[in-house]
Scaffold this motif. Structure first.
Motif, PDB file in Angstrom:
ATOM      1  N   ASP A  92       0.805  -1.220   0.000  1.00 20.32           N
ATOM      2  CA  ASP A  92       0.000   0.000   0.000  1.00 20.32           C
ATOM      3  C   ASP A  92       0.840   1.273   0.000  1.00 20.32           C
ATOM      4  OD1 ASP A  92       0.919  -0.111   2.573  1.00 20.32           O
ATOM      5  OD2 ASP A  92      -1.053   0.142   3.513  1.00 20.32           O
ATOM      6  N   SER A  93       2.159   1.145  -0.064  1.00 13.88           N
ATOM      7  CA  SER A  93       2.997   2.346  -0.131  1.00 13.88           C
ATOM      8  C   SER A  93       3.029   2.934  -1.549  1.00 13.88           C
ATOM      9  CB  SER A  93       4.418   2.049   0.347  1.00 13.88           C
ATOM     10  OG  SER A  93       5.051   1.160  -0.547  1.00 13.88           O
ATOM     11  N   TYR A  94       2.598   2.137  -2.533  1.00 10.92           N
ATOM     12  CA  TYR A  94       2.522   2.649  -3.902  1.00 10.92           C
ATOM     13  C   TYR A  94       1.274   3.511  -4.055  1.00 10.92           C
ATOM     14  CZ  TYR A  94       6.045  -0.852  -5.064  1.00 10.92           C
ATOM     15  OH  TYR A  94       7.182  -1.598  -5.115  1.00 10.92           O
ATOM     16  N   PRO A  95       1.265   4.404  -5.044  1.00 11.88           N
ATOM     17  CA  PRO A  95       0.063   5.207  -5.282  1.00 11.88           C
ATOM     18  C   PRO A  95      -1.125   4.308  -5.667  1.00 11.88           C
ATOM     19  CG  PRO A  95       1.929   6.062  -6.546  1.00 11.88           C
ATOM     20  CD  PRO A  95       2.372   4.770  -5.937  1.00 11.88           C
ATOM     21  N   ALA A  96      -2.316   4.784  -5.357  1.00  8.43           N
ATOM     22  CA  ALA A  96      -3.525   3.994  -5.604  1.00  8.43           C
ATOM     23  C   ALA A  96      -3.684   3.653  -7.087  1.00  8.43           C
ATOM     24  CB  ALA A  96      -4.750   4.733  -5.094  1.00  8.43           C
ATOM     25  N   TRP A  97      -3.367   4.607  -7.981  1.00  6.83           N
ATOM     26  CA  TRP A  97      -3.539   4.355  -9.410  1.00  6.83           C
ATOM     27  C   TRP A  97      -2.681   3.181  -9.871  1.00  6.83           C
ATOM     28  CZ3 TRP A  97       0.618   4.436 -12.619  1.00  6.83           C
ATOM     29  CH2 TRP A  97       1.741   5.150 -12.205  1.00  6.83           C
ATOM     30  N   PHE A  98      -1.471   3.072  -9.301  1.00  7.64           N
ATOM     31  CA  PHE A  98      -0.562   1.994  -9.683  1.00  7.64           C
ATOM     32  C   PHE A  98      -1.126   0.636  -9.253  1.00  7.64           C
ATOM     33  CE2 PHE A  98       3.143  -0.727  -8.733  1.00  7.64           C
ATOM     34  CZ  PHE A  98       3.706  -0.773  -9.993  1.00  7.64           C
ATOM     35  N   ASN A  99      -1.644   0.571  -8.031  1.00 13.67           N
ATOM     36  CA  ASN A  99      -2.220  -0.686  -7.546  1.00 13.67           C
ATOM     37  C   ASN A  99      -3.480  -1.062  -8.316  1.00 13.67           C
ATOM     38  OD1 ASN A  99      -0.302  -1.286  -5.536  1.00 13.67           O
ATOM     39  ND2 ASN A  99      -1.231   0.200  -4.183  1.00 13.67           N
ATOM     40  N   ILE A 100      -4.323  -0.089  -8.618  1.00  9.20           N
ATOM     41  CA  ILE A 100      -5.560  -0.379  -9.347  1.00  9.20           C
ATOM     42  C   ILE A 100      -5.250  -0.895 -10.744  1.00  9.20           C
ATOM     43  CG2 ILE A 100      -7.601   0.687 -10.400  1.00  9.20           C
ATOM     44  CD1 ILE A 100      -7.666   2.537  -7.884  1.00  9.20           C
TER      45      ILE A 100
END
Length: 160
Positions: free
Chosen positions: A125-133
């Motif tokens: 969860d340290s990555y930006p939300a857009w990257f995870n999505i």
């Protein structure tokens, strides 16, 4: 004489046998070797692509503080990582389908689901939300696109 209730039960049983037969046909098309080969090619292409961008764009030492900071904050690096991920999963779907020698997309779907499972396990969860999505959304479509390319090529080979 058969009652309506008995006829509907017989019809249900006949449809159930058709469903079982269709399911059995799909299971016969599953190639464990093809899926494993696709996973291995996915890992090789993904690792090589990641290392390429590390050495090309940055100092190449994954333990350096600048690389650790870049993993979480550099939008350019995250976009490049996403592109490498899509390319590697497409290659994995292609290899899976070519080795399975089946025009069915079931093997590539299984590859995409395994990749989804591994991505969920490695979620950070340290990555930006857009990257995870994006990371969750492109997995199965990318594998299916690789299978589509291989299926087209297999069809061309069969017709030639």
């Amino acid at each position: 004489m058969i009652s309506n209730k008995q006829a509907s039960v017989l019809l249900l049983l006949a449809n159930n046998k058709n469903i079982d037969r269709a399911w059995s046909d799909h299971v016969k098309k599953i190639s464990i070797f093809g899926i494993l080969a696709g996973l291995i090619s996915l890992m090789i292409v993904d690792s090589m692509g990641g290392e390429f961008f590390l050495t090309l764009l940055f100092d190449g030492n994954p333990e350096s503080p600048s690389i650790q900071q870049m993993y979480a904050t550099s939008t350019v690096f995250l976009i490049l990582r996403t592109i490498v991920g899509v390319i590697s999963l497409t290659a994995g779907g292609y290899v899976t389908t070519r080795i399975a020698k089946s025009t069915s997309y079931i093997n590539a779907t299984i590859l995409g689901l395994i990749s989804l499972g591994l991505t969920i396990l490695a979620y950070n969860d340290s990555y930006p939300a857009w990257f995870n999505i994006i990371g969750f959304l492109f997995l199965i479509p990318a594998a299916l696109y690789g299978a589509h390319m291989a299926t087209k090529q297999l069809a061309e080979i069969e017709t030639a």
